[in-house]
Design an enzyme around this catalytic site. Sequence first.
Site, PDB file in Angstrom:
ATOM      1  N   ILE A  42      57.015  52.090  57.996  1.00 37.26           N
ATOM      2  CA  ILE A  42      55.945  52.953  57.850  1.00 37.26           C
ATOM      3  C   ILE A  42      55.721  54.491  57.143  1.00 37.26           C
ATOM      4  CG2 ILE A  42      58.236  53.836  59.582  1.00 37.26           C
ATOM      5  CD1 ILE A  42      60.272  54.954  57.332  1.00 37.26           C
ATOM      6  N   GLY A  43      54.953  53.265  55.857  1.00 32.50           N
ATOM      7  CA  GLY A  43      54.475  54.162  54.951  1.00 32.50           C
ATOM      8  C   GLY A  43      54.094  53.238  53.630  1.00 32.50           C
ATOM      9  N   LYS A  44      53.790  53.941  52.913  1.00 31.99           N
ATOM     10  CA  LYS A  44      53.744  53.419  51.221  1.00 31.99           C
ATOM     11  C   LYS A  44      54.484  54.268  50.851  1.00 31.99           C
ATOM     12  CE  LYS A  44      49.683  50.627  51.714  1.00 31.99           C
ATOM     13  NZ  LYS A  44      47.847  49.992  51.827  1.00 31.99           N
ATOM     14  N   PHE A  47      54.972  52.340  44.665  1.00 31.77           N
ATOM     15  CA  PHE A  47      55.359  50.632  44.384  1.00 31.77           C
ATOM     16  C   PHE A  47      55.658  49.693  44.569  1.00 31.77           C
ATOM     17  CE2 PHE A  47      58.251  53.582  41.110  1.00 31.77           C
ATOM     18  CZ  PHE A  47      57.451  53.824  40.250  1.00 31.77           C
ATOM     19  N   GLY A  48      55.683  50.651  46.429  1.00 32.59           N
ATOM     20  CA  GLY A  48      55.458  49.484  47.642  1.00 32.59           C
ATOM     21  C   GLY A  48      55.765  49.905  48.863  1.00 32.59           C
ATOM     22  N   ASP A 156      56.497  66.121  38.940  1.00 36.54           N
ATOM     23  CA  ASP A 156      55.652  65.729  40.211  1.00 36.54           C
ATOM     24  C   ASP A 156      56.231  66.337  41.415  1.00 36.54           C
ATOM     25  OD1 ASP A 156      53.144  63.855  41.029  1.00 36.54           O
ATOM     26  OD2 ASP A 156      53.967  62.551  41.361  1.00 36.54           O
TER      27      ASP A 156
END
Length: 443
Positions: A42-44, A47-48, A156
């Site tokens: 479902i996504g990035k 880190f992974g 962030d």
Amino acid sequence: MDSRAQLWGLALNKRRATLPHPGGSTNLKADPEELFTKLEKIGKGSFGEVFKGIDNRTQKVVAIKIIDLEEAEDEIEDIQQEITVLSQCDSPYVTKYYGSYLKDTKLWIIMEYLGGGSALDLLEPGPLDETQIATILREILKGLDYLHSEKKIHRDIKAANVLLSEHGEVKLADFGVAGQLTDTQIKRNTFVGTPFWMAPEVIKQSAYDSKADIWSLGITAIELARGEPPHSELHPMKVLFLIPKNNPPTLEGNYSKPLKEFVEACLNKEPSFRPTAKELLKHKFILRNAKKTSYLTELIDRYKRWKAEQSHDDSSSEDSDAETDGQASGGSDSGDWIFTIREKDPKNLENGALQPSDLDRNKMKDIPKRPFSQCLSTIISPLFAELKEKSQACGGNLGSIEELRGAIYLAEEACPGISDTMVAQLVQRLQRYSLSGGGTSSH
């Protein structure tokens, strides 16, 4: 077991006795493939890769972030930091962490599944109205109020790091660069974050506190209103100079006075003059416009329809490659301005987080660190010292020399080793130039 996995296990074992885990724990022995069924990607995330999954014991839907520690050797401290912060958080406004599992060199991080996408995704089909903006900002403020009360700084804050459930609940995500304050350490001075959202005091590497998140929130408010942060058309390195030097950005355009005043309050160059998250929750823009989070389901439905149309228009596009954690996202990569600068050498973090002395020195040798360029001390610093000396002698502009020197050092912070590469390329070009007779034409 791979040395990186050994290092990970060593660090977590050392920490496990002292870390509170309201949301989950770390299990180095259980097989995650038996406990969880991994479904579609479902996504990035940071880190992974992130997968939708099922907890076989409860049949609950979860998000599974899988990190190959062999490929993430430079980010191990950041991964540990994200888990540390998430495991200490217990708030409906922060993505829930359920636990971590190590299988060979793969680290499985089990988190709350949020299928509504990120706030950045929701901007893709078109602009938001002020009620939607106020509702999202109110929920971010609740998350920040919680974090700051726990003496944590997110560092962030941006639309890409704000996730929504399918029911419209809004949660803060991506804690890879989050910081911890203590009673004895009330400010930090590390250079982390995403350039367009970074507060002036963070860029200048002055001491800063939770008010840095308030600046980033103000930039996020502009992003939610206009679809992008200020200066997004410029190179990030240029923006790093503009933010401390220029007047704060303002929200221009056909927006209400309360929204413009909200942004102005957040974007005060003097951190002590910025309101707290708790105070901003009482701002008239929030009080007059924000609705229940269920109101945001209309936005989520709009995004899903838009995503389906995009997939239909371009069946070859891989829409699942997004950049946030646990979201059902549509690849909302809006440009090069999304990237985050992560802390290269974390200072001694408190409250059970990894200390440098906790790590086995022999095993640390197995993890190559990208060193800062040697030319900084051997070439760059002496060169600029000489330039400043000559400029002073003839009454030249020292400010421009200092800006150029600062640009090189900021580039090195963002990409260690880049200065050595640049100097090597310059030498090669100069050699080619001299061999060609100074660049003059032979005909």
